[in-house]
Design a protein around this motif. Structure first.
Motif, PDB file in Angstrom:
ATOM      1  N   ALA A   6       4.626   6.320  -2.438  1.00 35.89           N
ATOM      2  CA  ALA A   6       5.621   5.387  -2.954  1.00 35.89           C
ATOM      3  C   ALA A   6       4.939   4.322  -3.807  1.00 35.89           C
ATOM      4  N   GLU A   7       5.797   3.604  -4.552  1.00 34.53           N
ATOM      5  CA  GLU A   7       5.279   2.480  -5.328  1.00 34.53           C
ATOM      6  C   GLU A   7       4.936   1.334  -4.367  1.00 34.53           C
ATOM      7  N   VAL A   8       3.835   0.672  -4.632  1.00 39.23           N
ATOM      8  CA  VAL A   8       3.439  -0.465  -3.803  1.00 39.23           C
ATOM      9  C   VAL A   8       3.616  -1.725  -4.624  1.00 39.23           C
ATOM     10  N   THR A   9       4.503  -2.599  -4.163  1.00 33.45           N
ATOM     11  CA  THR A   9       4.805  -3.785  -4.965  1.00 33.45           C
ATOM     12  C   THR A   9       4.224  -5.060  -4.376  1.00 33.45           C
ATOM     13  N   GLU A  10       3.683  -4.987  -3.175  1.00 31.74           N
ATOM     14  CA  GLU A  10       2.957  -6.125  -2.598  1.00 31.74           C
ATOM     15  C   GLU A  10       1.721  -5.563  -1.912  1.00 31.74           C
ATOM     16  N   ARG A  11       0.595  -6.300  -2.057  1.00 31.36           N
ATOM     17  CA  ARG A  11      -0.635  -5.909  -1.371  1.00 31.36           C
ATOM     18  C   ARG A  11      -1.303  -7.143  -0.779  1.00 31.36           C
ATOM     19  N   THR A  12      -2.092  -6.919   0.266  1.00 31.44           N
ATOM     20  CA  THR A  12      -2.931  -8.012   0.759  1.00 31.44           C
ATOM     21  C   THR A  12      -4.034  -8.266  -0.258  1.00 31.44           C
ATOM     22  N   THR A  13      -4.710  -9.392  -0.094  1.00 33.78           N
ATOM     23  CA  THR A  13      -5.762  -9.735  -1.049  1.00 33.78           C
ATOM     24  C   THR A  13      -6.868  -8.695  -1.040  1.00 33.78           C
ATOM     25  N   ASP A  14      -7.041  -7.960   0.065  1.00 29.46           N
ATOM     26  CA  ASP A  14      -8.044  -6.888   0.004  1.00 29.46           C
ATOM     27  C   ASP A  14      -7.421  -5.524  -0.240  1.00 29.46           C
ATOM     28  N   GLY A  15      -6.179  -5.487  -0.719  1.00 26.21           N
ATOM     29  CA  GLY A  15      -5.647  -4.276  -1.299  1.00 26.21           C
ATOM     30  C   GLY A  15      -4.776  -3.404  -0.419  1.00 26.21           C
ATOM     31  N   THR A  16      -4.580  -3.788   0.819  1.00 27.57           N
ATOM     32  CA  THR A  16      -3.730  -2.967   1.675  1.00 27.57           C
ATOM     33  C   THR A  16      -2.271  -3.088   1.238  1.00 27.57           C
ATOM     34  N   ALA A  17      -1.596  -1.946   1.215  1.00 29.26           N
ATOM     35  CA  ALA A  17      -0.188  -1.933   0.805  1.00 29.26           C
ATOM     36  C   ALA A  17       0.666  -2.663   1.828  1.00 29.26           C
ATOM     37  N   VAL A  18       1.571  -3.510   1.329  1.00 31.89           N
ATOM     38  CA  VAL A  18       2.431  -4.278   2.234  1.00 31.89           C
ATOM     39  C   VAL A  18       3.904  -4.012   1.973  1.00 31.89           C
ATOM     40  N   LEU A  19       4.297  -3.866   0.722  1.00 26.27           N
ATOM     41  CA  LEU A  19       5.694  -3.538   0.430  1.00 26.27           C
ATOM     42  C   LEU A  19       5.734  -2.253  -0.377  1.00 26.27           C
ATOM     43  N   LEU A  20       6.411  -1.244   0.181  1.00 27.28           N
ATOM     44  CA  LEU A  20       6.533   0.063  -0.474  1.00 27.28           C
ATOM     45  C   LEU A  20       7.953   0.198  -0.991  1.00 27.28           C
ATOM     46  N   ARG A  21       8.094   0.783  -2.153  1.00 23.06           N
ATOM     47  CA  ARG A  21       9.426   0.953  -2.730  1.00 23.06           C
ATOM     48  C   ARG A  21       9.621   2.381  -3.219  1.00 23.06           C
ATOM     49  N   GLN A  22      10.783   2.912  -2.917  1.00 21.82           N
ATOM     50  CA  GLN A  22      11.161   4.211  -3.448  1.00 21.82           C
ATOM     51  C   GLN A  22      12.677   4.152  -3.646  1.00 21.82           C
TER      52      GLN A  22
ATOM     53  N   LEU B  25       8.317  -2.588   4.746  1.00 24.73           N
ATOM     54  CA  LEU B  25       7.343  -3.667   4.955  1.00 24.73           C
ATOM     55  C   LEU B  25       6.287  -3.188   5.928  1.00 24.73           C
ATOM     56  N   ALA B  26       5.017  -3.261   5.558  1.00 21.84           N
ATOM     57  CA  ALA B  26       3.938  -2.795   6.437  1.00 21.84           C
ATOM     58  C   ALA B  26       3.446  -3.886   7.377  1.00 21.84           C
ATOM     59  N   GLY B  27       3.865  -5.134   7.149  1.00 19.79           N
ATOM     60  CA  GLY B  27       3.405  -6.231   8.005  1.00 19.79           C
ATOM     61  C   GLY B  27       4.522  -7.234   8.219  1.00 19.79           C
ATOM     62  N   TRP B  28       4.235  -8.234   8.994  1.00 25.73           N
ATOM     63  CA  TRP B  28       5.211  -9.267   9.360  1.00 25.73           C
ATOM     64  C   TRP B  28       5.042 -10.421   8.377  1.00 25.73           C
ATOM     65  N   PRO B  29       5.941 -10.557   7.420  1.00 23.20           N
ATOM     66  CA  PRO B  29       5.747 -11.598   6.406  1.00 23.20           C
ATOM     67  C   PRO B  29       5.932 -12.987   7.007  1.00 23.20           C
ATOM     68  N   ASN B  30       5.087 -13.905   6.613  1.00 25.65           N
ATOM     69  CA  ASN B  30       5.305 -15.281   7.091  1.00 25.65           C
ATOM     70  C   ASN B  30       6.448 -15.919   6.290  1.00 25.65           C
ATOM     71  N   LYS B  31       6.756 -17.137   6.598  1.00 22.02           N
ATOM     72  CA  LYS B  31       7.967 -17.765   6.055  1.00 22.02           C
ATOM     73  C   LYS B  31       8.039 -17.711   4.521  1.00 22.02           C
ATOM     74  N   PRO B  32       7.031 -18.207   3.805  1.00 24.08           N
ATOM     75  CA  PRO B  32       7.190 -18.175   2.332  1.00 24.08           C
ATOM     76  C   PRO B  32       7.266 -16.757   1.777  1.00 24.08           C
ATOM     77  N   SER B  33       6.484 -15.833   2.329  1.00 20.31           N
ATOM     78  CA  SER B  33       6.544 -14.490   1.741  1.00 20.31           C
ATOM     79  C   SER B  33       7.836 -13.785   2.153  1.00 20.31           C
ATOM     80  N   ALA B  34       8.352 -14.058   3.346  1.00 19.20           N
ATOM     81  CA  ALA B  34       9.642 -13.466   3.728  1.00 19.20           C
ATOM     82  C   ALA B  34      10.738 -13.957   2.794  1.00 19.20           C
ATOM     83  N   GLN B  35      10.735 -15.247   2.504  1.00 15.73           N
ATOM     84  CA  GLN B  35      11.768 -15.783   1.600  1.00 15.73           C
ATOM     85  C   GLN B  35      11.639 -15.171   0.209  1.00 15.73           C
ATOM     86  N   ARG B  36      10.417 -15.072  -0.272  1.00 14.87           N
ATOM     87  CA  ARG B  36      10.207 -14.518  -1.611  1.00 14.87           C
ATOM     88  C   ARG B  36      10.619 -13.052  -1.668  1.00 14.87           C
TER      89      ARG B  36
END
Ligand SMILES: [Zn+2]
Ligand SMILES: [Zn+2]
Ligand SMILES: [Zn+2]
Lengths: 632, 632, 632
Positions: free
Chosen positions: A541-557, A563-574
């Motif tokens: 799938a397309e990866v539209t968010e990654r951690t700073t060391d490159g792990t996929a966090v948001l996949l889109r198809q 979501l591959a992780g638990w987004p904190n408040k600012p990233s959840a809102q965004r």
């Protein structure tokens, strides 16, 4: 249906002489409902088989005579002391093996068949006598309050073994389902299986998960017994009053048995130790801006056709929280309107008059114990006045849905993999982010079979995706957001083969799951970060968010997202804000403390802050609210 | 009466050959008193009924022969192992239902009648044999140490039921007094009433309060049995050695049975986990500047005619605190003079010589275990030298009084309404504020019947105001300061009707009480703030302090004042300072670490800081003190 | 001996069809060893006396057929459920008196003689059948894991009494040795002596210390029974797999029974709750830079002739720590080389394949549960490739030695005198300081009889100095550093006479010992400070370090040094660095995260940091290492 008000009353606590005056004052205040009876067993049946219905007959006469509608509670949460002589083994047992003794309330084990029968018999007798005179029923009181769902009694153990026989048929099938070969934990017979407490180290998670399913089922069966006993004699709708963040039993399952779901809302009482996260210091006198709303939406999903009430609404300081401040002036009114904004049919204050003795003597009522008006009374009167020309209850399907699942809560309690991985907290965090964007939300059970009409649906942290929901997700026209930790296990809390998640419409497999402490989040390239949980996914799938060391966090198809992780408040809102906009929703980022809620015809704006806030040019005072027409 | 010194000695721990040398060295050091015997039961009665008095006869000979006066302790705090064979059920039981086993000390339940009788018999035998040879008695040792007042044993349960019969007469009266109707908690007979532990949620506060009163009464009755046994054979005064911040029994009640109150003062041992608040890091090697003084004043109120001693004074590091630093050089002397300044007749060090084995082997004595002088010895000698030309004990009624009430302590433990509402801590906070103003204080029991001679009297957090005290408050010529949380309940820990407080000379009624976390104080318009507790009062009195949002905090009517909240340190100093000046007192705000205390003829100035401080132009070194004539 | 690799495998968990492929893949990966069998009892003996050896026969055939060497574990850590029917009292009992139930593993009490015999019988049967076919043995699994050494069962109580008879002969001697006169704790017979739990306040430390020695002896005797049963039928070397920071039994004593010591190294699993101090946030994905090294050196001292392995090495996230992050890429390789640098003969990964069910389903293996390669697999392959041309195991006596003593650990747990005085933590702090100076270290048992060849020897916090060690210290040519808290007690945890310490070659006597909280260190005149502990010494030795208020901290006499307190990090580095230089050692202060280790022929440089670091001009990437020739 008209929006209505009510209160909780205990005629047995007061001299009969003042009942009539109480009833008159209730009616004058504009109340419709009065709930009675739910703790009165010792006065209704002072000795086994010796009944004293007279006082209750008269109390119901007086109340209905004043024009009030009675909700009658069955008194099974407070069995009299003599019941213990009949059933010395009826007490629940705590995880360390100690009976939980008489002397307060909820002193029974849900698995005790004989007490269950006695409680149902009492419900039946009450239904027989009052079935035509009361407007609604309440079973028991606050199932699960004081951690009472889970019991390690002999009754529970025996019932658990029967439940296992039912579920697995043979002990070999159980051994296989649980993977008991792992540490030579194989059983030769069901009689060898103990409750999963006091083991040397953690028990098999499948054993724990079975016990959690069983414990929930016992509550469901307990409630069913009372519902059946009442239905035999009464056509009045039946309800139960749920609590805040009690997740040990499946409220959807009890909900399917009764017409109305109600809950007991204590915004200040729950703030300090039940609300996950949030700025508690800012809301000591207002309650969390999202916690009540979450439960309103959750219990709307538990009532038949979305019918739900507040059965107990805090009218002043309570006695049972770590600290018990007074509500900021205006909050008693605001809380009521927040409930109506979410579709409540009725809001009832607990209690009519403060009782000067026993455990809750410091719990405020609408009246003080000398019958003078307590501070909350005037705000109740204000709501009553406002209701007179307010619209009827006008439920609306929200544009956004979120699936909350009790079994997933148990699963992640059993196996958090990192301290704090909690389904409720995850759902609440995402709910909070959605609400901070000005969105109205429906909460859905995992049994949901259609997602029609939702522009966006969140399915976070679901143990498994049931078949019907899976089909609904496949067919959904809105954006469906899964993860983190969705569909990574089987029903038996094992890893599925092929490995999960197996998501409709989004090909991704978890290679590895890791957890990390709250003070060590993983940063995102687009800002914000991931807390606690990160699944490493293999995907095309397309990866539209990654951690700073490159792990996929948001996949889109397509219209699917994961979501591959638990987004904190600012990233959840965004992230959720972007998805909502993509879904065509009007997103209104709100200042801290301000909240919106739409019904079919109205828009409500609530100010939970202790300072004035501006909404679209209008200044809302602290604890104030706006009632607007719904924007088209 | 001369101020005197002493020590605690255990002849049974040491070879008989060195007793004479020990006695001589004690006398040479200037000691008057030697306390012995209180843990020696296994050596006095090695088997049931087989006594070995010989060694004690000889020890008393040696000690008195050296000119020392003997205080003899009854050994009931350490029943021998064989006693458990006689009374297998004599052990106390903890709140979780587990017996508290043999292997240390205080292994008995105060409610066990047969052991109580055996202990009194032993006291009688000792009095019979030594009644004419000893100068004073001590009953048992440190009642309540190691949380031993409250026991959930079968003996306690049975005795509690009898106590309830005595108090209530009929179970109906009990049900009414406790408000048991509340959650169908009604009892049909006294035999159904259990101890209030292990209930599902909190038990009825009236039930808990009754149990706390009962538990205190058991200690009082236990002590009475030994006092009676001793009095039958001896005219020597009787004492008990109390501890710091042990509040589980009514020390005034035991105090009324005996001539002398003594206490065991461990300024460093108590600092970290018994002192409420304060800057502990600054006083690790000095002890809290007010904690010892508070207890000196408290136990002066427990002795007949104000007679009190220090029975155990820390002479170096102890072994039992979370950490055990050495006293700052000078503190062993300072602590002694602080005691004499508060009217102590005697100060005894614990112990003469460090014992190289068992639980307290790391507890310093005046001697090390090889009989060489430990660091504290020289300071003891210095005090002895100073005492030679010091004045006699010269008690003085202080200008300020503060009522401390054990029952109120129990009441607010039972029902804090907000974590941390504690009668002791409240009284201590106000005591600390008074002392930081240079004032000397008397602590008074709630049985006080006259307040004559006091310029200012504080009555904070009193559960109820007993009739005699109420009359005394009405008649008092000084300023009487009540609140917070004074007189808001009945004796049964219920709300009174009319609602409280019902104060003499100050009309105010509480409309609502609220609590809040320690990090969320309510600011005052005049500076400082209110912590934890605020009662909202309806009153016609003058309001001289308000919170920033207008709630009345200090009410005034003539020479009566009422505090609606718990003032924090700066506001307590300001408010009490203003009231003290109004009362005509000389207020001397002291720098942190400096403290004053006046007797009838002297003024003492103590420097608890680890740096020099100035008092009226004189520099006092760290751990130093001034002995001045009292200013007239 | 070649350095080798291996893995842990559970044929009973997988279909027999895939065993051969597994074996081939192990061999292809370059593994030598495969450990099997240690949890398989329920499949080897499904019912009492009914054995099923067939599958194990075939599994061993398959594995050895692929060229692998088998380590066979005895399955006594997981007795089948039917064993409890044979021995209902075999469970351990926790300190509160509750049996530790079946349902996980290690559900037995080491003192239960009949289960001990059954377990040895099983070991014997396995040795009889497989004695010639396996390359090595493992007894049981992870003694002491899940706090299982100490048990308060009836079996333990009875065995303890026998142990006391053995040690003391008569109860009078026991009373004297323990100082039971202190609080009338004298016993009349051994049958009166209970286990030291649930006492009213702390039990006699001598009682506790005896119980701790006894508890360790029970493990040693338990292991001896299995070793004897195996030796009767097999010549293969025997091992046990120890854990990290398990100190409840004397590993040197079990070590003397077996050829090889192995341990289970979980650098991330142990980080958060087993490593004393350190910057945990910096090493969440790498593990502490010194914790593994310390155990490598400790267990090298437990194997015969220094033979030791890693039996379980973490290859990815585990499931049982508070949080379970993934190793930083490179760490699986680095950890292996750190072990080889300390002389490991073999490193085995746990486990071959992740098991999708039961307690450890989230514990990574080299393979995922669908048999695909997990992230750790590639790093294992990299190590295997590197090993092909790496030198053999080349042990070297280190220049510095540190004595670690299990009995001292028990002693200071029994009597810390200040919270946190812990022998392991003290030794680890000094070890960490030495290692931060670039030094390689040997850890020695207290039974050490020669210190030849060591330039510097540390003997911190030793309860007593055994005679042979004392002689070795007298004769040592290197600098010997004692203290803090060395030799201040007798074997019975009493104060010695003459008072301690009685050090070889350094005259000093403790006048007073004090402790203080971690936030209140005592500053040193030369910088840095003393934490927690300070003994005040009387001495004629030279004093080269003092606290700011003048207390002696470092005493020197010739090549002897004594530390009076616990130096914090900067002062430990400074003091030990100066002493090491004086001892003629090459000191290399290393940046945070960089570590050295020398073998006879090689120097290894490890970068534990998450950023690159420079060593002598070479840049080492995060989780990288250098393999250099040893500098001469
Ligand atoms: Zn309620
Ligand atoms: Zn004492
Ligand atoms: Zn392991």
């Amino acid at each position: 249906m008209k929006r209505t008000l009510g209160t909780c009353y205990y005629p047995e606590h007061w001299p009969e002489e003042i009942w009539a005056d109480d009833a008159r004052r209730m009616a004058d205040l504009g109340l419709t409902w009065v709930r009675i009876g739910e703790f009165a067993w010792s006065r209704l049946e002072p000795a086994p088989g010796r009944f004293d219905w007279g006082w209750l007959d008269r109390a119901i006469d007086v109340l209905t005579g004043a024009g009030l509608s009675v909700v009658l509670g069955t008194p099974s949460a407070t069995p009299p002391r003599w019941m213990l002589d009949r059933h010395p083994d009826m007490l629940a047992v705590d995880a360390t093996g100690r009976p939980r003794k008489f002397g307060s309330r909820r002193h029974y084990c849900f698995s005790h068949a004989a007490y269950r029968a006695d409680a149902a018999r009492m419900a039946g007798l009450m239904a027989e006598r009052y079935g035509d005179r009361v407007a609604a029923w309440q079973t028991d009181n606050e199932y699960g309050c004081h951690d009472t769902v889970i019991s390690y009694s002999a009754a529970a153990r025996d019932a658990f073994r029967l439940w296992l026989v039912e579920r697995y048929g043979t002990v070999d099938r159980l051994n296989q389902a649980w993977g008991n070969v792992f540490w030579s934990m194989d059983y030769d017979s069901f009689d060898q299986i103990d409750l999963p407490n006091l083991t040397v180290t953690e028990p098999n998670p499948a054993h724990l998960m079975a016990f959690r399913r069983f414990s929930s089922d016992q509550v469901v069966a307990w409630n069913a017994a009372q519902v059946a006993a009442i239905r035999a004699h009464s056509k009045a709708p039946i309800s139960h009053n749920y609590m805040g963040r009690v997740t040990e039993f499946d409220h959807y399952a009890t909900g399917r048995q009764m017409e109305i779901a109600t809950w007991d809302s204590y915004p200040l009482g729950f703030l300090l130790d039940r609300v996950p996260g949030g700025d508690k210091a800012a809301y000591l006198r207002q309650g969390d801006p999202d916690f009540q709303a979450f439960h309103h939406d959750l219990y709307r999903a538990c009532g038949q056709d979305g019918r739900w009430w507040i059965m107990e609404q805090q009218p002043g300081p309570v006695n049972w929280a770590p600290w018990n401040p007074a509500p900021l002036p205006g909050m008693v009114r605001l809380w009521s309107w927040e409930a109506f904004a979410h579709g409540a049919e009725a809001v009832c204050w607990f209690r009519w008059r403060q009782f000067p003795q026993a455990q809750e003597q410091q719990h405020a009522g609408l009246l003080r114990s000398d019958s003078t008006e307590a501070p909350g009374f005037a705000e109740a009167a204000e709501v009553a006045a406002e209701l007179r020309d307010a619209p009827d209850v006008a439920p609306m399907q929200a544009p956004v849905a979120l699936v909350f699942d009790y079994a997933s809560q148990w699963a992640w309690e059993v196996q958090p993999q990192g301290q704090g991985f909690d389904h409720f907290a995850l759902c609440f965090d995402l709910y909070r982010a959605l609400r901070s964007l000005g969105l109205s939300i429906d909460i859905l059970p995992p049994e949901t079979a259609t997602l029609d009409g939702y522009a966006m649906v969140l399915v976070p942290g679901l143990l498994t995706i049931p078949a019907a929901l899976r089909t609904a997700m496949e067919r959904a026209e809105g954006i469906v957001v899964t993860g983190p930790r969705t569909d990574l296990k089987t029903d038996e809390l094992a890893m599925p083969m092929p490995l999960g998640p197996n998501l409709p419409g989004l090909a991704a497999t978890s290679v590895m799951e890791e957890t990390f402490p709250p003070d060590a989040p993983r940063g995102l390239q687009n800002g914000g970060g991931i807390d606690l949980w990160l699944e490493h996914l293999k995907t095309d799938a397309e990866v539209t968010e990654r951690t700073t060391d490159g792990t996929a966090v948001l996949l889109r198809q397509g219209r699917r997202a994961h979501l591959a992780g638990w987004p904190n408040k600012p990233s959840a809102q965004r992230i959720l804000g972007d998805l909502a906009r993509e879904a065509g929703l009007a997103v209104t980022p709100l200042p801290e403390g301000l909240r919106l809620r739409d019904t079919a015809t109205e828009r409500f704006v609530f100010n939970y802050a202790s300072h004035p806030l501006d909404y679209a040019g209008q200044i809302i005072p602290p604890a104030g609210l706006l009632r607007l027409s719904r924007p088209s």
